[in-house]
Enzyme design. Structure first.
Site, mmCIF file in Angstrom:
data_model
loop_
_atom_site.group_PDB
_atom_site.id
_atom_site.type_symbol
_atom_site.label_atom_id
_atom_site.label_comp_id
_atom_site.label_asym_id
_atom_site.label_seq_id
_atom_site.Cartn_x
_atom_site.Cartn_y
_atom_site.Cartn_z
ATOM 1 N N ALA A 125 0.854 -1.193 0.000
ATOM 2 C CA ALA A 125 0.000 0.000 0.000
ATOM 3 C C ALA A 125 0.888 1.241 0.000
ATOM 4 C CB ALA A 125 -0.879 -0.013 1.240
ATOM 5 N N GLU A 160 3.562 -5.321 7.588
ATOM 6 C CA GLU A 160 2.624 -4.331 8.131
ATOM 7 C C GLU A 160 2.812 -4.094 9.623
ATOM 8 O OE1 GLU A 160 1.911 -6.629 5.908
ATOM 9 O OE2 GLU A 160 0.380 -5.963 4.505
HETATM 10 C C1 LIG Z 1 -8.195 1.614 5.742
HETATM 11 C C2 LIG Z 1 -6.870 1.730 5.125
HETATM 12 C C3 LIG Z 1 -6.485 0.528 4.376
HETATM 13 C C4 LIG Z 1 -5.058 0.332 4.514
HETATM 14 C C5 LIG Z 1 -4.738 -1.061 4.215
HETATM 15 C C6 LIG Z 1 -3.694 -1.517 5.189
HETATM 16 C C7 LIG Z 1 -2.862 -2.468 4.540
HETATM 17 C C8 LIG Z 1 -1.608 -2.145 4.374
HETATM 18 C C9 LIG Z 1 -0.835 -3.049 3.644
HETATM 19 C C10 LIG Z 1 0.510 -2.466 3.271
HETATM 20 O O1 LIG Z 1 0.918 -2.752 2.207
HETATM 21 S S1 LIG Z 1 1.382 -1.464 4.316
HETATM 22 C C11 LIG Z 1 2.905 -1.239 3.436
HETATM 23 C C12 LIG Z 1 3.719 -2.473 3.447
HETATM 24 N N1 LIG Z 1 4.950 -2.296 2.722
HETATM 25 C C13 LIG Z 1 6.091 -2.029 3.321
HETATM 26 O O2 LIG Z 1 6.185 -1.944 4.512
HETATM 27 C C14 LIG Z 1 7.285 -1.840 2.423
HETATM 28 C C15 LIG Z 1 7.972 -0.568 2.757
HETATM 29 N N2 LIG Z 1 9.122 -0.338 1.909
HETATM 30 C C16 LIG Z 1 10.292 -0.969 2.094
HETATM 31 O O3 LIG Z 1 10.468 -1.809 2.929
HETATM 32 C C17 LIG Z 1 11.413 -0.544 1.189
HETATM 33 O O4 LIG Z 1 11.148 0.741 0.752
HETATM 34 C C18 LIG Z 1 11.618 -1.469 -0.022
HETATM 35 C C19 LIG Z 1 10.332 -1.674 -0.797
HETATM 36 C C20 LIG Z 1 12.158 -2.833 0.444
HETATM 37 C C21 LIG Z 1 12.645 -0.826 -0.982
HETATM 38 O O5 LIG Z 1 13.827 -0.550 -0.261
HETATM 39 P P1 LIG Z 1 14.973 0.377 -0.900
HETATM 40 O O6 LIG Z 1 16.069 0.427 0.092
HETATM 41 O O7 LIG Z 1 15.260 -0.101 -2.257
HETATM 42 O O8 LIG Z 1 14.348 1.811 -1.080
HETATM 43 P P2 LIG Z 1 13.805 2.833 0.002
HETATM 44 O O9 LIG Z 1 14.790 3.928 0.159
HETATM 45 O O10 LIG Z 1 13.372 2.134 1.225
HETATM 46 O O11 LIG Z 1 12.492 3.363 -0.712
HETATM 47 C C22 LIG Z 1 12.569 4.137 -1.911
HETATM 48 C C23 LIG Z 1 11.488 5.188 -1.867
HETATM 49 O O12 LIG Z 1 10.220 4.532 -1.913
HETATM 50 C C24 LIG Z 1 9.405 4.955 -0.822
HETATM 51 N N3 LIG Z 1 8.560 3.817 -0.437
HETATM 52 C C25 LIG Z 1 8.920 2.570 -0.228
HETATM 53 N N4 LIG Z 1 7.876 1.803 0.046
HETATM 54 C C26 LIG Z 1 6.799 2.607 0.018
HETATM 55 C C27 LIG Z 1 5.405 2.400 0.213
HETATM 56 N N5 LIG Z 1 4.900 1.191 0.495
HETATM 57 N N6 LIG Z 1 4.607 3.457 0.117
HETATM 58 C C28 LIG Z 1 5.076 4.687 -0.191
HETATM 59 N N7 LIG Z 1 6.399 4.946 -0.400
HETATM 60 C C29 LIG Z 1 7.228 3.911 -0.294
HETATM 61 C C30 LIG Z 1 10.415 5.327 0.260
HETATM 62 O O13 LIG Z 1 9.852 6.184 1.191
HETATM 63 C C31 LIG Z 1 11.495 5.986 -0.565
HETATM 64 O O14 LIG Z 1 11.032 7.282 -0.875
HETATM 65 P P3 LIG Z 1 11.993 8.525 -0.816
HETATM 66 O O15 LIG Z 1 11.133 9.680 -1.165
HETATM 67 O O16 LIG Z 1 13.080 8.247 -1.803
HETATM 68 O O17 LIG Z 1 12.524 8.593 0.571
#
Ligand SMILES: CCCCCC/C=C/CC(=O)SCCNC(=O)CCNC(=O)[C@H](O)C(C)(C)COP(=O)(O)OP(=O)(O)OC[C@H]1O[C@@H](n2cnc3c(N)ncnc32)[C@H](O)[C@@H]1OP(=O)(O)O
Length: 718
Positions: A61, A123
């Site tokens: 998400a 999550e």
């Molecule tokens: C009622 C509401 C309904 C909600 C439903 C609830 C359900 C939720 C389910 C979910 O999916 S919650 C999210 C779960 N996902 C994660 O926790 C993954 C988070 N991301 C990571 O662990 C890492 O970013 C990665 C994917 C492993 C990549 O790592 P890497 O080292 O290659 O890059 P980063 O520097 O960490 O990230 C780059 C850039 O991307 C942004 N980012 C990463 N993931 C997300 C995301 N899920 N959403 C938005 N943005 C994301 C991160 O912040 C970086 O951005 P920046 O601007 O360059 O700092």
């Protein structure tokens, strides 16, 4: 945001497009809904493959959307619609399938992944649970026991492990989309009922109740006070005992509670803070995007005590060749036995077949002449460090970066004895240095942007959260620790016991209270620093006021009694002999405290846990505001990352500065004023000017403080 294409042979390909990680934003979700409909309606399409662009399936998400109202199609019905499609749908997983990304894949009928892909439901680390059906589908696919592990830890797993667990149908080293297309062509026309996970029963072991009870106890112990791990177990209880539809209702209710909790906001803030600090900037204007880092391939570490050994291992694990120098023969012999074993263990823990770096041991400082970077890790003594730096600057080739692993000494003083002060920075590791995630990179007034950039990048290569901090006594972490420790000692004088103080802090979520932590680190560390500062030692009068402010001689007296903590088997607690780990209350300490209070005419009072927390935490937070005001940290995120990754601050409270915002800055100010009024001889309780200014402008959210501070500085209000 989701591209539709028809491949030869009746396969529809849906490509998620939302760089950098194809997060499921409203636009992506809408794109998926539309393209799945299109594939359904097209009679020529017999099967569907969903993939992500640029080598990443989906990072889940879009966390940034959590701060506002949820727009666009919701995830749960979107995934149900995919599961219900009567043509085979496969997820082609490359890069990552995390959170909602994996939940989307679990809604598909088949999952094919590249061998280098990472999968997981993280999550819980964001204060949530897999709320798009993940808590109900995953246990139905891989069984309750394995799902409990993955969902309550949030750990990322390799494609190989996911295949073994039964999450994946196929793993490939080749082009994953091609493989998935071939796969769905092969299975087109086969019945799909058994592939719809929501229709399957949840495989549970016979002792399911005891398994769930144990899981609950474990998560409560592991992260005291955290809501999400508990909710994850509750969701899995529902999966084990209820039909899918009711399980989904439970999942939704639990998610709603978590989603609206302060803990979810704190954990999501912590996620972004970690990324913000990587984009460092210095007051000079130098920053991550205008300063080139050197790539280090050969380094040296001077001093092979506990810290030095850990640093050698951390460097070697990144593939750097390390010259490990120790001038004391006995210590060198011990280290050359211990370090390779540490390296093997850590490589094993990280699933590396062989440690990539090469280590050579030497007792001769001349042997560092060819390296590109040196990290000095000798005893925390300025005259000794100066001696080492004088020597290094004469033996190293010009241009070598000289770093000190000091935990609080003046970097500028060290730089001053070298030929190139611009190439000197602090690299403050935390013990054990090969395990702990935090690295403070300390820039002095003369440190060059290149030196800072190199140290920051080296930290990142070692898997650390590197935070750039200014050069002041104790830097950021230890500077804030001082008022915290001071308050803990004052509380003992006033009537608390070490257990009461520790329990209040552990109840808040610290893995260890301040006295148990001090026993673990060794009480002589602080004693030596206080002696050097002239606060204690021969000739210093044993009063409760030193250098014009309130002072507690309690910790000095504990050390004078030969009680140095775990290493001597006695400290603030007693242990089963030297090196013992289990802290037990010690009658000696209680008698000692009573005698101390009697000697100083102090009457013990009963102190509530709330006061313990306020006095310890608000004094620490107040120093955080002073640090921001002095520009020793670029923003509150830097301080919070330091405390979460280096000092055991409970992540679900975001960090000290975030916590201040959640408590309310007005409340923090009012309580500091109250405590300072009661203890006017404690300068650390005097509210900082920055805190007052923030309250005066209406306590803006923590995410805006950085900008506010910069503006105030321009207008000389700080
Ligand atoms: C009622 C509401 C309904 C909600 C439903 C609830 C359900 C939720 C389910 C979910 O999916 S919650 C999210 C779960 N996902 C994660 O926790 C993954 C988070 N991301 C990571 O662990 C890492 O970013 C990665 C994917 C492993 C990549 O790592 P890497 O080292 O290659 O890059 P980063 O520097 O960490 O990230 C780059 C850039 O991307 C942004 N980012 C990463 N993931 C997300 C995301 N899920 N959403 C938005 N943005 C994301 C991160 O912040 C970086 O951005 P920046 O601007 O360059 O700092």
């Amino acid at each position: 945001m989701a591209m539709y294409s028809r491949l030869p042979g009746s396969v529809a390909l849906i490509t998620l497009q939302n760089p950098p990680v194809n997060a499921l934003s409203a636009a992506v979700r809408q794109g998926i809904v539309d393209t799945v409909q299109r594939a359904l309606k097209d009679p020529k399409v017999t099967s569907v493959v969903i993939c992500g662009q640029n080598g990443k399936f989906c990072g889940g998400a879009d966390i940034r959307e959590f701060a506002g109202p949820m727009l666009g199609p919701p995830l749960v019905p979107m995934i149900h619609a995919i599961e219900a499609v009567d043509k085979p749908v496969a997820a082609a997983i490359e890069g990552v399938a995390l959170g909602g990304g994996l939940e989307l894949a679990l809604g598909c009928h088949y999952r094919i992944a590249h061998s280098k892909a990472l999968l997981g439901l993280p999550e819980v680390t964001l204060g949530l649970l897999p709320g798009a059906g993940g808590s109900q589908r995953l246990p139905r696919l891989i069984g309750l026991t394995a799902a409990l592990d993955l969902i309550t830890t949030g750990r990322h797993i390799s494609a190989a492990e996911a295949l073994k667990l039964g999450i994946l149908d196929q793993v490939t080293d080749n082009n994953v989309v091609d493989q998935a297309v071939e796969f769905v062509r092969r299975v087109a026309g086969q019945p799909l009922d058994s592939r719809r996970l929501s229709t399957l029963p949840c495989p549970c072991p016979p002792d399911v109740d005891s398994l769930l009870d144990k899981a609950m106890v474990k998560v409560r112990q592991r992260s005291r006070g955290a809501l999400a791990p508990v909710a994850c177990v509750q969701a899995l209880m529902a999966a084990a005992s209820l039909p899918y539809t009711q399980g989904m209702e439970k999942e939704r209710d639990l998610l709603t509670t978590l989603f609206n909790s302060g803990q979810a906001r704190a954990l999501q803030y912590a996620f972004f803070s970690q990324r913000v600090v990587g984009k460092w900037s210095l007051p000079s204007g130098a920053s991550w995007d205008n300063s080139a880092a050197r790539t280090i391939s050969k380094a040296a570490v001077i001093g092979l005590g506990t810290m030095g050994r850990g640093i050698v291992v951390a460097l070697a694990l990144t593939g750097i060749s390390v010259v490990a120098v120790e001038t004391q023969e006995k210590q060198l012999a011990e280290a050359s036995q211990a370090v390779p074993a540490m390296l093997q263990r850590e490589a094993g823990r990280r699933s590396l077949a062989t440690p990539p770096g090469v280590i050579s041991f030497s007792s001769n400082l001349q042997d560092v002449s060819e390296v590109e970077l040196v990290i000095e890790a000798v005893f925390e003594d300025m005259s000794l460090k100066l001696q080492v730096f004088r020597h290094l600057t004469s033996v190293c080739r010009p241009g070598t970066l000289l770093c000190s692993n000091t935990s609080g000494l003046d970097i500028d003083q060290l730089a001053a004895v070298t030929q190139s002060p611009g190439l000197v920075v602090g690299m403050h590791f935390f013990a054990p240095a090969h395990v702990m995630k935090l690295l403070e990179v300390v820039y002095g007034p003369r440190s060059s942007p290149e030196a800072v950039a190199t140290a920051m990048q080296l930290g990142k290569r070692m898997g650390k959260v590197s935070v750039a901090v200014g050069n002041c006594p104790g830097f950021v972490g230890n500077r804030m620790l001082k008022p915290y420790l001071e308050q803990a000692n004052f509380l003992l004088e006033e009537g608390a016991t070490p257990q009461q103080v520790d329990e209040a802090l552990e109840e808040f979520g610290f893995p260890m209270g301040v006295f148990r932590m001090s026993d673990l680190s060794g009480l002589d560390v602080g004693w030596r620093i206080r002696k050097e500062a002239g606060l204690t030692g021969p000739g210093v009068e044993s009063t409760r006021t030193r250098q014009g402010r309130r002072y507690s001689p309690l910790p000095d007296q504990v050390c004078e009694a030969g009680r140095l903590g775990q290493k001597t088997g006695r400290g603030w607690y007693q242990y089963d002999g030297p090196g013992g780990r289990v802290a037990r209350s010690d009658p000696w300490v209680h008698i000692f405290l009573e005698a101390y209070r009697a000697e100083h005419g102090l009457v013990a009072r009963s102190i509530a846990p709330e006061e313990i927390l306020e006095r310890c935490l608000y004094a620490l937070i107040n120093e955080g505001f002073n640090i921001l005001q002095d520009a020793m940290a670029a923003g509150p995120e830097d301080i919070d990352a330091i405390y979460v990754f280096g000092y055991g601050w409970p992540r679900h409270h975001g960090g000290p500065m975030f916590h201040a915002g959640q408590v309310g800055l007005g409340r923090i100010l009012e309580r500091l004023q109250h405590h300072h009024h009661n203890h006017p001889d404690v300068p650390h309780l005097k509210p900082s000017t920055l805190l007052r200014r923030l309250v005066a402008v209406g306590s803006p959210p923590v995410q805006t403080w950085r900008e506010f501070i910069n503006k105030e500085r321009v207008h000389s209000q700080l």
